[in-house]
Design a protein around this motif. Sequence first.
Motif, PDB file in Angstrom:
ATOM      1  N   ASP A  60     -82.040  12.964 -24.228  1.00  0.00           N
ATOM      2  CA  ASP A  60     -81.736  12.221 -25.460  1.00  0.00           C
ATOM      3  C   ASP A  60     -82.274  10.793 -25.436  1.00  0.00           C
ATOM      4  O   ASP A  60     -82.306  10.135 -26.482  1.00  0.00           O
ATOM      5  N   LEU A  61     -82.685  10.341 -24.247  1.00  0.00           N
ATOM      6  CA  LEU A  61     -83.006   8.921 -24.101  1.00  0.00           C
ATOM      7  C   LEU A  61     -84.491   8.653 -24.325  1.00  0.00           C
ATOM      8  O   LEU A  61     -85.215   8.188 -23.438  1.00  0.00           O
ATOM      9  N   THR A  62     -84.965   8.949 -25.514  1.00  0.00           N
ATOM     10  CA  THR A  62     -86.327   8.568 -25.872  1.00  0.00           C
ATOM     11  C   THR A  62     -86.361   7.063 -26.169  1.00  0.00           C
ATOM     12  O   THR A  62     -85.330   6.450 -26.472  1.00  0.00           O
ATOM     13  N   TRP A  63     -87.553   6.492 -26.081  1.00  0.00           N
ATOM     14  CA  TRP A  63     -87.658   5.051 -26.324  1.00  0.00           C
ATOM     15  C   TRP A  63     -87.218   4.701 -27.741  1.00  0.00           C
ATOM     16  O   TRP A  63     -86.541   3.691 -27.958  1.00  0.00           O
ATOM     17  N   GLN A  64     -87.557   5.537 -28.699  1.00  0.00           N
ATOM     18  CA  GLN A  64     -87.163   5.262 -30.084  1.00  0.00           C
ATOM     19  C   GLN A  64     -85.641   5.247 -30.225  1.00  0.00           C
ATOM     20  O   GLN A  64     -85.081   4.442 -30.970  1.00  0.00           O
ATOM     21  N   ALA A  65     -84.967   6.123 -29.474  1.00  0.00           N
ATOM     22  CA  ALA A  65     -83.507   6.198 -29.571  1.00  0.00           C
ATOM     23  C   ALA A  65     -82.816   5.039 -28.862  1.00  0.00           C
ATOM     24  O   ALA A  65     -81.807   4.521 -29.347  1.00  0.00           O
ATOM     25  N   ILE A  66     -83.363   4.635 -27.714  1.00  0.00           N
ATOM     26  CA  ILE A  66     -82.655   3.625 -26.910  1.00  0.00           C
ATOM     27  C   ILE A  66     -83.095   2.197 -27.202  1.00  0.00           C
ATOM     28  O   ILE A  66     -82.456   1.258 -26.738  1.00  0.00           O
ATOM     29  N   ARG A  67     -84.158   2.016 -27.984  1.00  0.00           N
ATOM     30  CA  ARG A  67     -84.664   0.667 -28.218  1.00  0.00           C
ATOM     31  C   ARG A  67     -83.608  -0.281 -28.783  1.00  0.00           C
ATOM     32  O   ARG A  67     -83.452  -1.402 -28.276  1.00  0.00           O
ATOM     33  N   PRO A  68     -82.823   0.124 -29.822  1.00  0.00           N
ATOM     34  CA  PRO A  68     -81.788  -0.804 -30.301  1.00  0.00           C
ATOM     35  C   PRO A  68     -80.769  -1.153 -29.218  1.00  0.00           C
ATOM     36  O   PRO A  68     -80.303  -2.292 -29.142  1.00  0.00           O
ATOM     37  N   ALA A  69     -80.433  -0.182 -28.363  1.00  0.00           N
ATOM     38  CA  ALA A  69     -79.460  -0.437 -27.304  1.00  0.00           C
ATOM     39  C   ALA A  69     -80.024  -1.379 -26.246  1.00  0.00           C
ATOM     40  O   ALA A  69     -79.300  -2.232 -25.705  1.00  0.00           O
ATOM     41  N   VAL A  70     -81.309  -1.224 -25.933  1.00  0.00           N
ATOM     42  CA  VAL A  70     -81.934  -2.124 -24.964  1.00  0.00           C
ATOM     43  C   VAL A  70     -81.953  -3.555 -25.496  1.00  0.00           C
ATOM     44  O   VAL A  70     -81.627  -4.515 -24.781  1.00  0.00           O
ATOM     45  N   GLY A 163     -75.584   2.587 -32.808  1.00  0.00           N
ATOM     46  CA  GLY A 163     -74.634   3.636 -33.139  1.00  0.00           C
ATOM     47  C   GLY A 163     -75.254   4.761 -33.943  1.00  0.00           C
ATOM     48  O   GLY A 163     -74.759   5.899 -33.916  1.00  0.00           O
ATOM     49  N   ARG A 164     -76.329   4.468 -34.661  1.00  0.00           N
ATOM     50  CA  ARG A 164     -76.991   5.490 -35.470  1.00  0.00           C
ATOM     51  C   ARG A 164     -77.991   6.316 -34.670  1.00  0.00           C
ATOM     52  O   ARG A 164     -78.282   7.454 -35.033  1.00  0.00           O
ATOM     53  N   THR A 165     -78.549   5.755 -33.610  1.00  0.00           N
ATOM     54  CA  THR A 165     -79.603   6.445 -32.869  1.00  0.00           C
ATOM     55  C   THR A 165     -79.097   7.180 -31.636  1.00  0.00           C
ATOM     56  O   THR A 165     -79.802   8.032 -31.102  1.00  0.00           O
ATOM     57  N   LEU A 166     -77.882   6.873 -31.178  1.00  0.00           N
ATOM     58  CA  LEU A 166     -77.329   7.531 -29.994  1.00  0.00           C
ATOM     59  C   LEU A 166     -75.901   7.973 -30.277  1.00  0.00           C
ATOM     60  O   LEU A 166     -75.145   7.256 -30.931  1.00  0.00           O
ATOM     61  N   GLY A 168     -71.836   9.059 -29.679  1.00  0.00           N
ATOM     62  CA  GLY A 168     -70.712   8.526 -28.915  1.00  0.00           C
ATOM     63  C   GLY A 168     -70.862   7.047 -28.616  1.00  0.00           C
ATOM     64  O   GLY A 168     -71.267   6.260 -29.473  1.00  0.00           O
ATOM     65  N   VAL A 169     -70.532   6.682 -27.373  1.00  0.00           N
ATOM     66  CA  VAL A 169     -70.667   5.285 -26.946  1.00  0.00           C
ATOM     67  C   VAL A 169     -71.878   5.106 -26.033  1.00  0.00           C
ATOM     68  O   VAL A 169     -71.939   4.152 -25.251  1.00  0.00           O
ATOM     69  N   GLN A 170     -72.844   6.019 -26.149  1.00  0.00           N
ATOM     70  CA  GLN A 170     -74.024   5.911 -25.289  1.00  0.00           C
ATOM     71  C   GLN A 170     -74.793   4.626 -25.539  1.00  0.00           C
ATOM     72  O   GLN A 170     -75.341   4.025 -24.605  1.00  0.00           O
ATOM     73  N   GLY A 171     -74.851   4.199 -26.791  1.00  0.00           N
ATOM     74  CA  GLY A 171     -75.552   2.956 -27.095  1.00  0.00           C
ATOM     75  C   GLY A 171     -74.921   1.774 -26.393  1.00  0.00           C
ATOM     76  O   GLY A 171     -75.614   0.930 -25.811  1.00  0.00           O
ATOM     77  N   THR A 172     -73.588   1.703 -26.422  1.00  0.00           N
ATOM     78  CA  THR A 172     -72.890   0.616 -25.734  1.00  0.00           C
ATOM     79  C   THR A 172     -73.081   0.708 -24.230  1.00  0.00           C
ATOM     80  O   THR A 172     -73.236  -0.314 -23.547  1.00  0.00           O
ATOM     81  N   ALA A 173     -73.061   1.935 -23.695  1.00  0.00           N
ATOM     82  CA  ALA A 173     -73.241   2.120 -22.256  1.00  0.00           C
ATOM     83  C   ALA A 173     -74.609   1.630 -21.803  1.00  0.00           C
ATOM     84  O   ALA A 173     -74.743   0.933 -20.782  1.00  0.00           O
ATOM     85  N   ILE A 174     -75.653   1.987 -22.557  1.00  0.00           N
ATOM     86  CA  ILE A 174     -77.006   1.567 -22.187  1.00  0.00           C
ATOM     87  C   ILE A 174     -77.155   0.060 -22.343  1.00  0.00           C
ATOM     88  O   ILE A 174     -77.749  -0.610 -21.483  1.00  0.00           O
TER      89      ILE A 174
END
Length: 305
Positions: A60-70, A163-166, A168-174
């Motif tokens: 699930d951790l593509t760059w497009q998905a995790i970029r906002p979290a990073v 929150g839209r790209t990941l 649960g709380v995966q965005g906060t975790a990353i």
Amino acid sequence: MGRSGTGGAAAVVGGAASVQLGAAIGATIFPLVGPGGVVALRQAVAAIALLAVSRPRRRDLTWQAIRPAVLLGGVLVVMNVAVYAAIERIGLGPAVTLEFLGPLAVALLGSRRRVDLLAALLAAAGVALLTGTVPGIDPLGIAFALTAAAAWAGYIVLSQRAGRTLPGVQGTAIASTVAALLTSPLLVIALLGLEPGAIALVVGVGVVAGLLSSALPYSIDLMVLRRMPRQRFGVLQSVHPAAAALAGLLVLGQALGSWQLAGLALVTVANVLAVGTGARAPARRRGSVRRAGRRRPPRAAAAAP
């Protein structure tokens, strides 16, 4: 307001109280590790707790998905380091109230409404009372608080996107993991030279502060922002200055003078005016469109042969 809306509002207010209580507890170990060490501990604890709960899947951790979290992780570092540096110099209540100008500025940006001009004037008066009535207030502390304000504005936007790209709380975790990695050198430096007993104290306080002011409230914000409009979320953030003043008094013994309390109140009212009225206006326009849509069919029927 429905039951889910009431629950979301209660969650945001509870998260705000948790943030400020955790910040006050973390400030108690400033003499041992400084603001940078407290931030590093908070982020490390938050990352460990949230990764254990969310367990992100690699596919699930593509760059497009995790970029906002990073990006959110970088914003968290700036926001927390700056606000703790401000707390050390000017106290918890004033620091958080000035930090609160960030969400307010987002609400006012580009607006031409009269109510927003009034909100800006109230905020300016509040800042003047909060900072100008304290003899010898540290200007560097004010600068740190304003830096945290800019970062807080970015935090709201990026939390919503994460929150839209990941799920649960995966965005906060990353985001917390990125922040923990960025601040880890500060933690190593802070712990060097401390006695074992002091290290145990620091770690214990850091765990409590990390859970209360990072892991729990960041997760609440991310989940709530999936369903709640950003404007309404901004209105509910108005509880932060008051929560900070109360936590500063109860935990740190930092009492505010009457003029400072008046300044805090003005900044809070300014935010409610700017964000609250902005949220109601679109709702009124949507209601007008719906009512107009319901009136059209009868008129068309009457004109038919």
